[in-house]
Design an enzyme around this catalytic site. Sequence first.
Site: not given
Ligand SMILES: [Zn+2]
Length: 215
Positions: A99-102, A140, A168, A170
């Site tokens: 995941c590119e956010h976390h 995703q 996920h 995260c």
């Molecule tokens: Zn994430």
Amino acid sequence: MAKQVVRRRGQRQVEDVKGNRGPADLDVLQSLVTEMLLALGEKPGRNGLLKTPERVAKAFAFMTQGYHRDIDHLLNGALFPIEYDEMVIVKDIDFFSMCEHHLLPFYGRVHVGYLPNKKVVGLSKIPRIVDVFARRLQVQERLTVQIAETLKSKLNAHGVGVVVEARHLCMMMRGVEKQNTIAVSSSMLGVFRSQPQTRVEFLKLIRRGSVSDSD
Ligand SMILES: [Zn+2]
């Protein structure tokens, strides 16, 4: 130290005149991991962590190797002319992405279907196309669309359907801490979008035995 690292990375990006990202810079990654350990209050010099920066750098390079894979190269010699106009389905393709956010993993299964237009792709290539896009920093929804659009354009298919089911970390380890939640995303192109019966057939065929089945 941080400044030095950032400057080195900047220099390498400038060197790349074609605008392509080169392979991951393991030296820079290693020093960044050492700094992260320090920032977390750890002692990078203690026994258990001595080789951690090197391991993490290599792991991240592996998990993001999709940036450097070329789809045309991958498909070279794997497209076959054929008079076959029934749906082709490859389901339950395992994938692992980040995941590119976390920068935490999300993983699950991809189901792919397409309606050929005088051309099919070797079946083993479909999981490899999935890996090209999964082994990057992703969300995703984008992963789903990239797989579908790539197949549609490279095969010139009448239609493509892609469904991704994923867990996920995260969501599971932090945030809402929902351990059993599965996120489902889909991308329907061509006749999979315009013809409801084609879409329904695809969804019915991938449904049996899918990871979200309760039985
Ligand atoms: Zn994430």
